[in-house]
Design a protein around this motif. Structure first.
Motif, PDB file in Angstrom:
ATOM      1  N   ASP A 187      23.120 -10.853  10.829  1.00 30.52           N
ATOM      2  CA  ASP A 187      22.303 -11.328   9.704  1.00 30.52           C
ATOM      3  C   ASP A 187      20.849 -11.335  10.154  1.00 30.52           C
ATOM      4  OD1 ASP A 187      24.415 -11.795   7.913  1.00 30.52           O
ATOM      5  OD2 ASP A 187      24.939 -13.591   9.041  1.00 30.52           O
ATOM      6  N   ILE A 188      20.011 -10.671   9.369  1.00 31.92           N
ATOM      7  CA  ILE A 188      18.610 -10.553   9.786  1.00 31.92           C
ATOM      8  C   ILE A 188      17.650 -10.910   8.641  1.00 31.92           C
ATOM      9  CG2 ILE A 188      19.108  -8.705  11.441  1.00 31.92           C
ATOM     10  CD1 ILE A 188      17.626  -6.849   9.354  1.00 31.92           C
ATOM     11  N   THR A 189      16.391 -11.106   9.020  1.00 27.49           N
ATOM     12  CA  THR A 189      15.314 -11.288   8.042  1.00 27.49           C
ATOM     13  C   THR A 189      14.315 -10.161   8.281  1.00 27.49           C
ATOM     14  OG1 THR A 189      15.584 -13.670   8.117  1.00 27.49           O
ATOM     15  CG2 THR A 189      13.475 -12.872   7.278  1.00 27.49           C
ATOM     16  N   VAL A 190      13.882  -9.527   7.200  1.00 22.88           N
ATOM     17  CA  VAL A 190      12.894  -8.456   7.317  1.00 22.88           C
ATOM     18  C   VAL A 190      11.606  -8.909   6.638  1.00 22.88           C
ATOM     19  CG1 VAL A 190      12.384  -6.025   6.881  1.00 22.88           C
ATOM     20  CG2 VAL A 190      14.763  -6.785   7.024  1.00 22.88           C
ATOM     21  N   LYS A 191      10.501  -8.915   7.378  1.00 18.87           N
ATOM     22  CA  LYS A 191       9.195  -9.249   6.791  1.00 18.87           C
ATOM     23  C   LYS A 191       8.457  -7.956   6.551  1.00 18.87           C
ATOM     24  CE  LYS A 191       8.145 -13.848   8.301  1.00 18.87           C
ATOM     25  NZ  LYS A 191       7.901 -14.533   9.523  1.00 18.87           N
ATOM     26  N   GLN A 192       8.084  -7.724   5.312  1.00 16.76           N
ATOM     27  CA  GLN A 192       7.372  -6.491   5.007  1.00 16.76           C
ATOM     28  C   GLN A 192       5.874  -6.772   4.947  1.00 16.76           C
ATOM     29  OE1 GLN A 192       9.935  -5.177   1.563  1.00 16.76           O
ATOM     30  NE2 GLN A 192      10.409  -3.626   3.093  1.00 16.76           N
ATOM     31  N   ASN A 194       3.746  -6.242   2.790  1.00 11.89           N
ATOM     32  CA  ASN A 194       3.226  -6.717   1.498  1.00 11.89           C
ATOM     33  C   ASN A 194       3.601  -8.186   1.280  1.00 11.89           C
ATOM     34  OD1 ASN A 194       5.933  -6.642   1.024  1.00 11.89           O
ATOM     35  ND2 ASN A 194       5.852  -5.195  -0.680  1.00 11.89           N
ATOM     36  N   GLY A 195       4.175  -8.820   2.318  1.00 11.02           N
ATOM     37  CA  GLY A 195       4.506 -10.237   2.221  1.00 11.02           C
ATOM     38  C   GLY A 195       5.948 -10.491   1.808  1.00 11.02           C
ATOM     39  N   ALA A 196       6.649  -9.463   1.343  1.00 12.62           N
ATOM     40  CA  ALA A 196       8.039  -9.660   0.890  1.00 12.62           C
ATOM     41  C   ALA A 196       8.943  -9.994   2.081  1.00 12.62           C
ATOM     42  CB  ALA A 196       8.537  -8.397   0.205  1.00 12.62           C
ATOM     43  N   VAL A 197       9.913 -10.867   1.825  1.00 13.12           N
ATOM     44  CA  VAL A 197      10.873 -11.234   2.870  1.00 13.12           C
ATOM     45  C   VAL A 197      12.276 -10.927   2.345  1.00 13.12           C
ATOM     46  CG1 VAL A 197      11.821 -13.135   4.234  1.00 13.12           C
ATOM     47  CG2 VAL A 197       9.360 -13.040   3.773  1.00 13.12           C
ATOM     48  N   LEU A 198      13.026 -10.143   3.092  1.00 14.82           N
ATOM     49  CA  LEU A 198      14.380  -9.763   2.670  1.00 14.82           C
ATOM     50  C   LEU A 198      15.370 -10.290   3.694  1.00 14.82           C
ATOM     51  CD1 LEU A 198      13.498  -6.025   2.007  1.00 14.82           C
ATOM     52  CD2 LEU A 198      13.821  -7.770   0.249  1.00 14.82           C
ATOM     53  N   LYS A 199      16.533 -10.714   3.197  1.00 16.79           N
ATOM     54  CA  LYS A 199      17.559 -11.206   4.124  1.00 16.79           C
ATOM     55  C   LYS A 199      18.869 -10.490   3.846  1.00 16.79           C
ATOM     56  CE  LYS A 199      15.755 -15.888   4.749  1.00 16.79           C
ATOM     57  NZ  LYS A 199      15.616 -15.972   6.195  1.00 16.79           N
ATOM     58  N   GLY A 200      19.673 -10.298   4.852  1.00 16.72           N
ATOM     59  CA  GLY A 200      20.971  -9.679   4.628  1.00 16.72           C
ATOM     60  C   GLY A 200      21.642  -9.326   5.934  1.00 16.72           C
ATOM     61  N   ARG A 201      22.882  -8.803   5.789  1.00 15.69           N
ATOM     62  CA  ARG A 201      23.628  -8.370   6.979  1.00 15.69           C
ATOM     63  C   ARG A 201      23.466  -6.860   7.141  1.00 15.69           C
ATOM     64  NH1 ARG A 201      29.172 -11.009   8.296  1.00 15.69           N
ATOM     65  NH2 ARG A 201      27.625 -12.631   8.641  1.00 15.69           N
ATOM     66  N   VAL A 202      23.195  -6.423   8.348  1.00 16.66           N
ATOM     67  CA  VAL A 202      22.990  -4.985   8.593  1.00 16.66           C
ATOM     68  C   VAL A 202      24.335  -4.256   8.538  1.00 16.66           C
ATOM     69  CG1 VAL A 202      22.178  -3.271  10.260  1.00 16.66           C
ATOM     70  CG2 VAL A 202      21.006  -5.475  10.058  1.00 16.66           C
ATOM     71  N   VAL A 203      24.432  -3.292   7.612  1.00 15.16           N
ATOM     72  CA  VAL A 203      25.690  -2.540   7.524  1.00 15.16           C
ATOM     73  C   VAL A 203      25.531  -1.103   8.008  1.00 15.16           C
ATOM     74  CG1 VAL A 203      26.757  -3.973   5.739  1.00 15.16           C
ATOM     75  CG2 VAL A 203      25.284  -2.080   5.047  1.00 15.16           C
ATOM     76  N   GLY A 204      24.316  -0.675   8.239  1.00 13.43           N
ATOM     77  CA  GLY A 204      24.158   0.683   8.760  1.00 13.43           C
ATOM     78  C   GLY A 204      22.780   1.256   8.504  1.00 13.43           C
ATOM     79  N   ILE A 205      22.701   2.556   8.682  1.00 15.62           N
ATOM     80  CA  ILE A 205      21.442   3.298   8.520  1.00 15.62           C
ATOM     81  C   ILE A 205      21.705   4.400   7.503  1.00 15.62           C
ATOM     82  CG2 ILE A 205      19.843   4.870   9.741  1.00 15.62           C
ATOM     83  CD1 ILE A 205      19.439   2.063  10.691  1.00 15.62           C
ATOM     84  N   SER A 206      20.785   4.571   6.569  1.00 14.60           N
ATOM     85  CA  SER A 206      20.966   5.612   5.550  1.00 14.60           C
ATOM     86  C   SER A 206      20.602   6.980   6.126  1.00 14.60           C
ATOM     87  CB  SER A 206      20.088   5.315   4.341  1.00 14.60           C
ATOM     88  OG  SER A 206      18.764   5.683   4.652  1.00 14.60           O
ATOM     89  N   LYS A 207      20.906   7.999   5.365  1.00 15.23           N
ATOM     90  CA  LYS A 207      20.616   9.376   5.796  1.00 15.23           C
ATOM     91  C   LYS A 207      19.129   9.583   6.092  1.00 15.23           C
ATOM     92  CE  LYS A 207      22.691  13.662   4.767  1.00 15.23           C
ATOM     93  NZ  LYS A 207      24.049  13.957   4.918  1.00 15.23           N
TER      94      LYS A 207
END
Ligand code: BTN
Length: 230
Positions: A187-192, A194-207
């Motif tokens: 479970d991680i937090t991503v700070k972008q 532009n100030g946005a903060v996203l949270k979630g569980r890492v399930v992989g990497i897209s193409k």
């Protein structure tokens, strides 16, 4: 990784930043620019990359080809470097999007940029350079107890791996990439920026090399940001 000869042109120069130097040259074939130290080392998001003598600072310039995708180069280079570090006995992991960590500290940063005539991939690997200013967040070969290493050897091994991995299809590369991705299933937090903060569980990497997260709203794809493990 396949054993193949890699032929690239090499320039060892004194410059403020190999990346800035690379912006201003035009090359007919793949070329690396190497510096002993950098006074204006560039990091991601306009940050400074501390580049004292003793480290390994180089930019690989690849003249543009029709099917070039800069996003493909980032996982290729990350896996190439992590593999080299592991071969020296370091337990390297990839911190998405483009840091390589050992024992929780950064040992290498990668900076990719795309231009109309070339792609530039800058790599900064801490070997013997003094990191006392940032010792809480950075490590090096030396700090990890590896002294039997040279800059030339590291560069040669990284390039050999890069060119071998560029031949891999996405599925094969992604499998190896995810083995190095220590945040997988965390479970991680991503700070972008532009100030946005996203949270979630890492399930992989897209193409495209983006991070796939799952949270209560479903699956989201994150293109950039600084991550922390919750
Ligand atoms: C980061 O960690 O944010 C990326 C760091 C990239 C550093 C390398 S060192 C060689 C090349 N020249 C630079 O000025 N930057 C890159």
């Amino acid at each position: 990784m396949d054993n193949q000869d890699v032929k690239v042109a090499l320039e060892l120069i004194d410059c403020a930043s190999t990346q800035k130097h690379a912006y201003n040259v035009s090359v007919a074939k793949d070329t690396i620019i190497v510096a002993k130290e950098q006074t204006e080392g560039m990091g991601r998001l306009n940050r400074k990359f501390l580049s004292k003598e003793g480290g390994c600072y180089f930019s690989l310039i690849i003249p543009k080809k029709n099917d070039d995708n800069i996003l493909h180069y980032i996982p290729v280079v990350s896996v190439a470097i992590a593999t080299v570090l592991n071969n020296y006995g370091l337990k390297a992991v990839i911190k998405w999007p483009n840091d390589i960590m050992v024992n929780g500290k950064k040992i290498c940063g990668i900076l990719c940029s795309s231009h109309y005539d070339k792609t530039i991939i800058g790599m900064g690997i801490n070997i013997f350079n003094d990191l006392s200013e940032i010792s809480d967040i950075a490590t090096s070969f030396f700090k990890e107890g590896i002294i039997n290493v040279t800059r030339a050897e590291v560069i040669a091994s990284v390039l050999k791996n890069v060119y071998a991995l560029l031949e891999y299809d996405f599925e094969k590369l992604n499998k190896i990439y995810q083995r190095f991705l220590y945040i997988k299933d965390k479970d991680i937090t991503v700070k972008q920026n532009n100030g946005a903060v996203l949270k979630g569980r890492v399930v992989g990497i897209s193409k495209d090399g983006f991070l796939k997260l799952k949270n209560d709203s479903g699956e989201i794809t994150v293109m950039y940001g600084d991550i922390t493990v919750n």
